[in-house]
Design a protein around this motif. Structure first.
Motif, PDB file in Angstrom:
ATOM      1  N   HIS A   1     -22.580 -25.512  18.529  1.00 11.53           N
ATOM      2  CA  HIS A   1     -23.991 -24.567  18.483  1.00 11.53           C
ATOM      3  C   HIS A   1     -24.339 -23.365  18.129  1.00 11.53           C
ATOM      4  O   HIS A   1     -25.525 -23.185  17.905  1.00 11.53           O
ATOM      5  CB  HIS A   1     -23.934 -24.556  20.064  1.00 11.53           C
ATOM      6  CG  HIS A   1     -24.147 -25.799  20.919  1.00 11.53           C
ATOM      7  ND1 HIS A   1     -25.304 -26.421  21.228  1.00 11.53           N
ATOM      8  CD2 HIS A   1     -23.087 -26.883  21.418  1.00 11.53           C
ATOM      9  CE1 HIS A   1     -24.884 -27.798  22.041  1.00 11.53           C
ATOM     10  NE2 HIS A   1     -23.924 -27.849  21.902  1.00 11.53           N
ATOM     11  N   GLN A   2     -23.401 -22.709  17.643  1.00  9.74           N
ATOM     12  CA  GLN A   2     -23.767 -21.329  16.822  1.00  9.74           C
ATOM     13  C   GLN A   2     -22.539 -20.977  16.043  1.00  9.74           C
ATOM     14  O   GLN A   2     -21.313 -21.462  16.283  1.00  9.74           O
ATOM     15  CB  GLN A   2     -23.943 -20.340  17.954  1.00  9.74           C
ATOM     16  CG  GLN A   2     -22.783 -19.944  18.994  1.00  9.74           C
ATOM     17  CD  GLN A   2     -23.236 -18.958  19.950  1.00  9.74           C
ATOM     18  OE1 GLN A   2     -24.584 -18.776  20.300  1.00  9.74           O
ATOM     19  NE2 GLN A   2     -22.266 -18.409  20.489  1.00  9.74           N
ATOM     20  N   TYR A   3     -22.865 -20.020  14.977  1.00  9.22           N
ATOM     21  CA  TYR A   3     -21.838 -19.620  14.177  1.00  9.22           C
ATOM     22  C   TYR A   3     -21.187 -18.472  14.674  1.00  9.22           C
ATOM     23  O   TYR A   3     -21.592 -17.736  15.590  1.00  9.22           O
ATOM     24  CB  TYR A   3     -22.452 -19.081  12.922  1.00  9.22           C
ATOM     25  CG  TYR A   3     -23.142 -20.186  12.127  1.00  9.22           C
ATOM     26  CD1 TYR A   3     -22.269 -21.393  11.656  1.00  9.22           C
ATOM     27  CD2 TYR A   3     -24.547 -20.361  11.868  1.00  9.22           C
ATOM     28  CE1 TYR A   3     -22.974 -22.484  10.576  1.00  9.22           C
ATOM     29  CE2 TYR A   3     -24.869 -21.287  11.189  1.00  9.22           C
ATOM     30  CZ  TYR A   3     -24.295 -22.505  10.738  1.00  9.22           C
ATOM     31  OH  TYR A   3     -24.963 -23.435  10.100  1.00  9.22           O
ATOM     32  N   ASN A   4     -19.995 -18.325  14.460  1.00  6.60           N
ATOM     33  CA  ASN A   4     -19.136 -17.035  14.907  1.00  6.60           C
ATOM     34  C   ASN A   4     -18.420 -16.276  13.721  1.00  6.60           C
ATOM     35  O   ASN A   4     -17.227 -16.842  13.393  1.00  6.60           O
ATOM     36  CB  ASN A   4     -18.195 -17.562  15.855  1.00  6.60           C
ATOM     37  CG  ASN A   4     -17.085 -16.492  16.476  1.00  6.60           C
ATOM     38  OD1 ASN A   4     -17.089 -15.435  16.002  1.00  6.60           O
ATOM     39  ND2 ASN A   4     -16.552 -16.837  17.930  1.00  6.60           N
TER      40      ASN A   4
ATOM     41  N   LEU B   1     -28.052 -26.472  13.436  1.00 12.40           N
ATOM     42  CA  LEU B   1     -27.029 -26.445  14.563  1.00 12.40           C
ATOM     43  C   LEU B   1     -28.135 -27.056  16.044  1.00 12.40           C
ATOM     44  O   LEU B   1     -29.393 -26.694  15.690  1.00 12.40           O
ATOM     45  CB  LEU B   1     -26.834 -25.036  14.885  1.00 12.40           C
ATOM     46  CG  LEU B   1     -25.707 -24.638  13.768  1.00 12.40           C
ATOM     47  CD1 LEU B   1     -24.852 -23.038  14.241  1.00 12.40           C
ATOM     48  CD2 LEU B   1     -24.575 -25.305  13.416  1.00 12.40           C
TER      49      LEU B   1
END
Length: 347
Positions: free
Chosen positions: A7-10, A64
């Motif tokens: 769901h999101q980049y890290n 995403l």
């Protein structure tokens, strides 16, 4: 269906959760040549960590949330109206790229550079799920000796290692040397491929004792710890001249400069791992006549060849299984170097 969704980049790979496990819509047949595969195994690759980091944002067009997983095998669940020669229930391994077969690159068998290709797990929903949409052109039927969960990582890790080792093997003669940097998920396959395809002396360089022992079991002739004396020891083994071929499965940090230094004049440095930079004065390229060769996955035909070696027992994939719901644990274990060989998610 159930899936582990990004769901999101890290960018720092911090925390203990990169994907969310939950319900998503089932994939549907959209084209007459489409095939829905029930996933039997999905490999967990370092590229997946690079995807989580956002390293691929500038390379592919993807929004995403989406489902990672580009190393997939399973059983045919449904087929489009134009699919022939394959039926529901057939065990298959998926070439990672979905291509039309009509462009010039496709017709030459150069799948990795096809026009308008789809790469499930990279620029489209992949196999961290119960089902995957691909097409017939990407599928290879598995022999009864090979189970989907045992061979899924061959579709990228195995195929990429095979392509690089195959290139090197064509130029290696008995009495010559090949250095393999990194005996992890890709490297341990590359070692076996080299041993199967040529008679060169295989030197393996890795910083982990467990990886070196794995390399020995895979056919390495010489083991070198990746410390400050690694280059010196490789040069001692190669009569002070370096190896005719160096395959770098790390591709970052000091591996690059050391790998180039381990390459003999007129030899070839095959770069597979990525994340670093290759910096070399042009005069050094001229005076040494070294070649630097990049390696991107592999062709459909090369995956067929690799499955033939696996079927004959000439290559073996070291795997560790995780339930699909435990995708975060698999990613964390990979990130922290706790996996020997490859991790595989099993729905």
């Amino acid at each position: 269906m159930k899936a582990a969704v990004l769901h999101q980049y890290n960018e720092s790979l911090s925390g203990d959760s990169f994907v969310r496990y939950g319900d998503v819509p089932d994939p549907k047949i959209e084209s007459p040549t489409d095939v829905i595969v029930r996933i039997g195994g999905a490999g967990v690759c370092r590229t997946d960590l690079h995807v989580v980091e956002g390293l691929w944002r500038g390379k592919v067009d993807v929004e995403l949330p989406y489902i990672m997983g580009h190393e997939n095998a399973g059983w045919i669940e449904a087929v489009g109206s134009a699919v022939s020669g394959m039926k529901v229930g057939d065990p298959v391994i998926c070439h990672p790229l979905v291509t039309s077969g009509h462009c010039l690159a496709c017709r030459r068998g150069d799948d990795m550079h096809a026009d308008g290709s789809r790469f499930p797990g990279i620029n489209a929903d992949g196999g961290y799920a119960e089902y995957l949409r691909t097409n017939q052109r990407s599928l290879i039927k598995l022999p009864s000796t090979l189970a989907p969960k045992d061979v899924a990582p061959y579709t990228d890790a195995g195929l990429t290692a095979y392509r690089a080792a195959k290139k090197a093997s064509r130029h290696l003669l008995p009495g010559e040397y090949a250095v393999v940097i990194g005996a992890g998920g890709l490297g341990h396959i590359g070692i076996q491929v080299l041993a199967a395809l040529c008679a060169a002396e295989i030197i393996v360089v890795d910083r982990a004792d467990a990886a070196l022992q794995l390399a020995k079991s895979c056919g390495a002739h010489h083991l070198v710890k990746a410390d400050e004396q690694a280059l010196e020891r490789v040069l001692e083994l190669t009569e002070g001249k370096g190896a005719q071929a160096v395959i770098d499965f790390v591709g970052e940090g000091e591996a690059i400069s050391r790998g180039l230094a381990m390459t003999r004049n007129a030899g070839t440095y095959y770069v597979v791992g990525y994340g670093g930079r290759i910096e070399l004065p042009s005069i050094d390229m001229i005076t040494s006549e070294k070649s630097i060769v990049g390696n991107l996955v592999g062709t459909y035909a090369e995956l067929v060849e690799l499955m033939a070696l696996a079927d004959r027992g000439r290559v073996h994939l070291a795997t560790r299984e995780y339930a699909l719901k435990d995708a975060n644990q698999a990613l964390l274990d990979l990130h922290h170097g706790r996996i020997q060989g490859r991790a595989v998610l099993v729905p």
